[in-house]
Design an enzyme around this catalytic site. Structure first.
Site, short mmCIF file in Angstrom:
data_model
loop_
_atom_site.label_atom_id
_atom_site.label_comp_id
_atom_site.label_asym_id
_atom_site.label_seq_id
_atom_site.Cartn_x
_atom_site.Cartn_y
_atom_site.Cartn_z
CG ASP A 110 -1.98 -1.13 1.21
OD1 ASP A 110 -1.83 -1.95 0.34
OD2 ASP A 110 -2.67 -1.10 2.15
CG ASP A 200 -3.65 4.17 -0.38
OD1 ASP A 200 -3.25 5.60 -0.04
OD2 ASP A 200 -4.11 3.58 0.17
CG HIS A 248 -5.33 -0.74 -2.37
ND1 HIS A 248 -5.24 -1.24 -0.89
CD2 HIS A 248 -4.97 0.72 -2.04
CE1 HIS A 248 -4.89 -0.06 -0.07
NE2 HIS A 248 -4.63 1.22 -0.66
CG ASP A 250 -3.52 -5.28 -4.78
OD1 ASP A 250 -4.42 -4.81 -4.29
OD2 ASP A 250 -2.41 -5.48 -4.04
CB CYS A 355 -2.04 -6.64 0.55
SG CYS A 355 -3.55 -6.57 -0.43
N1 NVA Z 1 -10.31 -2.98 -1.28
C1 NVA Z 1 -10.04 -4.50 -2.00
C2 NVA Z 1 -8.74 -4.98 -1.41
C3 NVA Z 1 -7.65 -4.84 -2.18
C4 NVA Z 1 -6.47 -5.73 -1.95
C5 NVA Z 1 -11.22 -5.41 -1.69
O1 NVA Z 1 -11.62 -5.33 -0.44
O2 NVA Z 1 -11.40 -6.24 -2.62
#
Ligand code: NVA
Length: 377
Positions: A110, A200, A248, A250, A355
């Site tokens: 992150d 991030d 994020h 990923d 992560c």
């Molecule tokens: N915010 C994303 C996680 C990313 C690693 C989710 O909860 O799917």
């Protein structure tokens, strides 16, 4: 002849991994409320606005899984470094604000963005995460001493005053119509204002000369502009997906190897130019498999889609959460050697295998995987 030691080098998500940072779950907090986020784990017995450390039994399981993962990587000849946790229960402040707790240092991805010989400390956009970079400073200082070519960079520290966040955003968000949500998804119009660059590091995914940046709820347009100016030799592409409250890239869009990426089966791409760019360059976008879980794990702000939050050890070898049977089977059919890694207990501490790691060294150089570009994108 003088031999200079190269410690930091990583241009993409898949070249052979030789050196990595694996985070630590120690002391992770459910953050105290702040303008960007108010945690609400009512269904797990922790009503909205309450905060505190994650329970000891959860910490013990997460520690065990993260240590075993680090040992697994070391056994395969990969150098593993770990951050130095702070007391995340402490109150922190800048001249502009005071925040009752910090967060943790389970997810280095992150905070740290590695591009070639550079590691860039992201601005972050939560006050509870403003000082998180300090956990990685002992490592970065060491790389700086060991590697004369290491570019140690930090994005401008944001002020994160109230002006960085839209007022009453969360109350209004609850009343949004489907059309309003769809509009926000297409434009990245989330809680952040554009008063200063915010991003991030986990909103960026790397493919040599091309960087893809998720315009999410923790990365604003100014952040994307800053990144574009900061990496003038790269091509930077903003990306959008059908995801409400995105954080994020990923667990949404994951590059696996040259020519192959995994796309979340619900969070489909909303940027036609992105889809066209992949098509033009003969990349295949495969839908990820169905995750093992039905919903969010207890006390976790991460979704079931951590199923696709993987770590590539090289273009053929992939670490996957061991509970994700269908995802492992799909990767197996795509020709990968799959390494199952028990990691479900780590979710509440900040994410999955991607992560939990930050690249320091992968073999290879800056290649062009998208020679056919789209003008203006
Ligand atoms: N915010 C994303 C996680 C990313 C690693 C989710 O909860 O799917």
């Amino acid at each position: 002849m003088t031999v200079t030691k190269v410690v930091v080098n990583s241009w993409n998500e898949w070249d052979p991994l030789k050196h990595v940072i694996v985070g630590r779950p120690d002391g992770t907090m459910i953050q105290a409320p702040e303008p960007a986020i108010i945690r609400d784990f009512s269904k797990d017995g922790l009503p909205k606005g309450l905060y505190g450390p994650l329970p000891d039994d959860m910490l013990a399981m997460a520690t065990e899984q993260m240590d075993s993962f680090a040992a697994l990587l070391e056994k395969r000849g990969i150098r593993v470094d770990r951050p130095t946790p702070l007391d995340f229960s402490q109150c922190v402040s800048t001249p502009d604000w005071t925040q009752k707790t910090m967060f943790g240092c389970m997810p280095p991805r992150d905070v740290l963005l590695t591009v070639g010989h550079e590691i860039l400390e992201a601005t972050m956009s939560y006050r509870s995460r403003w000082f998180e970079y300090l956990c990685y400073r002992p490592l970065l200082q060491r790389y700086f001493q060991e590697d004369p070519n290491f570019r140690w960079e930090a994005a401008p520290k944001p002020r994160l005053t109230n002006a960085a966040y839209k007022p009453d955003y969360w109350d209004e968000y609850r009343t949004w119509t489907e059309d309003q949500k769809a509009q926000a998804m297409r434009t990245g119009d989330w809680i952040l204002t554009e008063i200063e660059p915010l991003f991030d590091a986990a909103d960026i995914t790397r493919a040599g000369k091309d960087l893809f940046v998720y315009h999410s709820s923790v990365t604003n347009s100014a952040g994307i502009s800053w990144l574009r100016r900061h990496f003038p030799d790269h091509r930077l592409h903003p990306v959008y997906f059908r995801e409400t409250n995105p954080i994020h890239i990923d667990a949404t869009f994951v590059l696996l190897r040259p020519g192959l990426a995994s796309v979340n089966r619900q969070r489909v791409p909303l940027e036609p130019r992105m889809v066209e760019l992949f098509k033009r360059n003969d990349w295949e976008l495969v839908e990820c498999a169905e995750p093992a879980l039905d919903g969010y794990p207890p006390l976790s702000f991460c979704s079931r889609w951590l199923s696709m939050n993987i770590l590539m050890l090289d273009p053929k070898t992939i670490c996957v959460d061991a509970q994700e049977a269908k995802q492992m089977e799909q990767f197996d059919q795509l020709g990968f050697e799959v390494i199952p890694v028990p990691f479900g207990a780590v979710s509440a501490f900040g994410g999955g295998l991607h992560c939990a790691t930050a690249d320091v060294y992968r073999e290879g150089k800056c290649d062009d995987y998208f020679p056919h570009q789209i003008g203006g994108y």
